[in-house]
Design an enzyme around this catalytic site. Sequence first.
Site, PDB file in Angstrom:
ATOM      1  N   SER A 159       1.290  -1.489  -0.077  1.00  0.00           N
ATOM      2  CA  SER A 159       0.328   0.263  -0.035  1.00  0.00           C
ATOM      3  C   SER A 159       1.116   0.888   0.362  1.00  0.00           C
ATOM      4  O   SER A 159       1.824   1.051   0.857  1.00  0.00           O
ATOM      5  CB  SER A 159      -0.578   0.147   1.174  1.00  0.00           C
ATOM      6  OG  SER A 159      -1.655   0.944   1.478  1.00  0.00           O
ATOM      7  N   TYR A 172      -2.585  -1.059  10.410  1.00  0.00           N
ATOM      8  CA  TYR A 172      -2.495  -0.902   9.059  1.00  0.00           C
ATOM      9  C   TYR A 172      -0.911  -0.697   8.686  1.00  0.00           C
ATOM     10  O   TYR A 172      -0.438  -1.279   7.716  1.00  0.00           O
ATOM     11  CB  TYR A 172      -3.873  -0.273   8.673  1.00  0.00           C
ATOM     12  CG  TYR A 172      -3.696  -0.655   6.992  1.00  0.00           C
ATOM     13  CD1 TYR A 172      -4.427  -1.981   6.298  1.00  0.00           C
ATOM     14  CD2 TYR A 172      -3.115   0.436   5.707  1.00  0.00           C
ATOM     15  CE1 TYR A 172      -4.284  -2.296   5.338  1.00  0.00           C
ATOM     16  CE2 TYR A 172      -3.327   0.098   5.089  1.00  0.00           C
ATOM     17  CZ  TYR A 172      -4.403  -0.920   4.470  1.00  0.00           C
ATOM     18  OH  TYR A 172      -4.124  -1.488   2.720  1.00  0.00           O
TER      19      TYR A 172
HETATM   20  P1  NAI Z   1     -11.423  -6.293  -0.006  1.00  0.00           P
HETATM   21  O1  NAI Z   1     -11.566  -5.478   1.334  1.00  0.00           O
HETATM   22  O2  NAI Z   1     -12.133  -6.935  -1.007  1.00  0.00           O
HETATM   23  O3  NAI Z   1     -10.659  -7.085   0.054  1.00  0.00           O
HETATM   24  C1  NAI Z   1      -9.521  -7.881   0.791  1.00  0.00           C
HETATM   25  C2  NAI Z   1      -9.815  -9.382   0.768  1.00  0.00           C
HETATM   26  O4  NAI Z   1      -8.954 -10.121   1.879  1.00  0.00           O
HETATM   27  C3  NAI Z   1     -11.670  -9.116   1.342  1.00  0.00           C
HETATM   28  O5  NAI Z   1     -11.186 -10.918  -0.134  1.00  0.00           O
HETATM   29  C4  NAI Z   1     -11.227 -10.582   2.538  1.00  0.00           C
HETATM   30  O6  NAI Z   1     -11.792 -11.511   3.105  1.00  0.00           O
HETATM   31  C5  NAI Z   1      -9.443 -11.072   2.452  1.00  0.00           C
HETATM   32  N1  NAI Z   1      -8.837 -11.553   3.075  1.00  0.00           N
HETATM   33  C6  NAI Z   1      -9.207 -10.553   4.738  1.00  0.00           C
HETATM   34  N2  NAI Z   1      -8.144 -11.657   5.686  1.00  0.00           N
HETATM   35  C7  NAI Z   1      -8.073 -12.624   5.219  1.00  0.00           C
HETATM   36  C8  NAI Z   1      -7.369 -13.810   6.422  1.00  0.00           C
HETATM   37  N3  NAI Z   1      -6.946 -13.982   7.131  1.00  0.00           N
HETATM   38  N4  NAI Z   1      -7.421 -14.487   4.669  1.00  0.00           N
HETATM   39  C9  NAI Z   1      -7.496 -14.578   3.629  1.00  0.00           C
HETATM   40  N5  NAI Z   1      -8.275 -13.621   3.203  1.00  0.00           N
HETATM   41  C10 NAI Z   1      -8.079 -12.646   3.988  1.00  0.00           C
HETATM   42  O7  NAI Z   1     -10.387  -5.519  -0.516  1.00  0.00           O
HETATM   43  P2  NAI Z   1      -9.014  -4.807  -1.101  1.00  0.00           P
HETATM   44  O8  NAI Z   1      -9.109  -3.335  -1.514  1.00  0.00           O
HETATM   45  O9  NAI Z   1      -8.951  -5.112  -2.340  1.00  0.00           O
HETATM   46  O10 NAI Z   1      -7.632  -5.444  -0.330  1.00  0.00           O
HETATM   47  C11 NAI Z   1      -7.154  -6.034  -1.169  1.00  0.00           C
HETATM   48  C12 NAI Z   1      -5.591  -5.832  -0.947  1.00  0.00           C
HETATM   49  O11 NAI Z   1      -5.586  -4.092  -1.171  1.00  0.00           O
HETATM   50  C13 NAI Z   1      -5.345  -5.493   0.690  1.00  0.00           C
HETATM   51  O12 NAI Z   1      -4.300  -6.351   1.277  1.00  0.00           O
HETATM   52  C14 NAI Z   1      -5.391  -4.354   0.600  1.00  0.00           C
HETATM   53  O13 NAI Z   1      -4.291  -3.778   2.214  1.00  0.00           O
HETATM   54  C15 NAI Z   1      -4.676  -3.659  -0.195  1.00  0.00           C
HETATM   55  N6  NAI Z   1      -4.939  -2.483  -0.674  1.00  0.00           N
HETATM   56  C16 NAI Z   1      -5.847  -1.822  -0.867  1.00  0.00           C
HETATM   57  C17 NAI Z   1      -5.939  -0.650  -1.656  1.00  0.00           C
HETATM   58  C18 NAI Z   1      -7.484   0.387  -1.433  1.00  0.00           C
HETATM   59  O14 NAI Z   1      -7.550   1.548  -1.761  1.00  0.00           O
HETATM   60  N7  NAI Z   1      -8.552  -0.981  -2.251  1.00  0.00           N
HETATM   61  C19 NAI Z   1      -5.068   0.426  -1.867  1.00  0.00           C
HETATM   62  C20 NAI Z   1      -3.933   0.120  -1.178  1.00  0.00           C
HETATM   63  C21 NAI Z   1      -3.711  -1.445  -0.738  1.00  0.00           C
HETATM   64  C1  BGC Z   2      -6.305   1.460   2.108  1.00  0.00           C
HETATM   65  C2  BGC Z   2      -6.491   2.208   1.559  1.00  0.00           C
HETATM   66  C3  BGC Z   2      -6.725   4.034   1.088  1.00  0.00           C
HETATM   67  C4  BGC Z   2      -5.815   3.533   1.125  1.00  0.00           C
HETATM   68  C5  BGC Z   2      -5.302   5.008   0.800  1.00  0.00           C
HETATM   69  C6  BGC Z   2      -5.082   1.535   1.218  1.00  0.00           C
HETATM   70  O1  BGC Z   2      -3.935   0.653   1.314  1.00  0.00           O
HETATM   71  O2  BGC Z   2      -7.227   0.123   2.500  1.00  0.00           O
HETATM   72  O3  BGC Z   2      -8.431   2.603   2.599  1.00  0.00           O
HETATM   73  O4  BGC Z   2      -7.953   4.012   0.790  1.00  0.00           O
HETATM   74  O5  BGC Z   2      -5.085   2.984   1.442  1.00  0.00           O
HETATM   75  O6  BGC Z   2      -5.174   5.980   1.243  1.00  0.00           O
END
Ligand code: NAI
Ligand code: BGC
Length: 274
Positions: A159, A172
């Site tokens: 991230s 986080y």
């Molecule tokens: P999301 O909440 O849709 O995806 C997260 C996924 O991880 C979900 O499918 C959830 O069920 C799964 N998960 C959570 N805990 C788990 C576990 N213990 N075992 C297996 N799966 C688990 O949100 P998103 O945005 O798709 O997040 C995915 C990755 O991207 C995360 O690592 C997040 O930190 C990262 N990220 C997201 C950003 C954003 O703006 N959406 C920005 C930067 C990083």
């Molecule tokens: C976080 C999001 C956030 C983004 C930018 C990600 O790592 O999960 O919630 O919008 O960073 O701040």
Amino acid sequence: MSVTSKKFDNQVAIVTGASSGLGKACAIHLGSLGAKVVVNYRSGKEEAEETVKEIKQRGGDGLAVQADVSKEQDILNLFKKTLDTFGRLDILVSNAGMQVDAPFLDMTLEQWQRVIDVNLTGQFLCCREASKIFIRQGREMAAEEKSQNAIGKIVMMSSVHDIIPWAGHVNYAASKGGLLMFMKSIAQELAPYKIRINAVSPGAIKTPINKEVWSDEEKYKELLELIPYQRIGTPEDVAKAVAWLASDESDYIHGDTLYIDGGMTLYPAFSDNG
Ligand code: NAI
Ligand code: BGC
């Protein structure tokens, strides 16, 4: 008969946390480029099966496998099931992650620990198991099969908060900051085996993790002030970069982080001269 070859034909990928958001987009994109994709999920079985369905509709193959990335036995099972089903592993997209937000002074040990367990320890467990398989496969390869390119590729989902401090989200930010050094350290250690390891660091991407922000008009406006490129990212913006980092096109890129953030890391507050 014409045969169309795809970039990841004969390759097998695991994408963790692939029932939603970025993981889902990565799984579908890799699948559409020919990879057989193991779609890991923790609790969203139906959504994970929907991801597999979308992969198959695009001509690929996939399998949904339940595992909590913070649990060692779950991860051993996930990798075993992958080998039992598809016979090999070429790509790990270690994506699963979560936010449990709280002001620092109110943050409980449980809130701290859960995020570290999933976002950092989960990466450790998945990367360790993937690397063991890559090394074993490398040893079993006949000399004529060996090329200059990597024998296994890992892309970690970090991230912008691996370098941007984030008040109210210290668990986080600490997990992603820790991930940066974890990624670089194993990249250093595993390079001689020709395992290629990188991270992507997205900015704000429209997924369930930050729905509270993008679904609220006022908060969304404030968010755009942090993004010089003036739009929120899409999961596909990230998936395309992840696929490139997992491909031979980026074979000399190792131990690096690609920021996919519309300029969020450019200190936008300084854009009118401070
Ligand atoms: P999301 O909440 O849709 O995806 C997260 C996924 O991880 C979900 O499918 C959830 O069920 C799964 N998960 C959570 N805990 C788990 C576990 N213990 N075992 C297996 N799966 C688990 O949100 P998103 O945005 O798709 O997040 C995915 C990755 O991207 C995360 O690592 C997040 O930190 C990262 N990220 C997201 C950003 C954003 O703006 N959406 C920005 C930067 C990083
Ligand atoms: C976080 C999001 C956030 C983004 C930018 C990600 O790592 O999960 O919630 O919008 O960073 O701040």
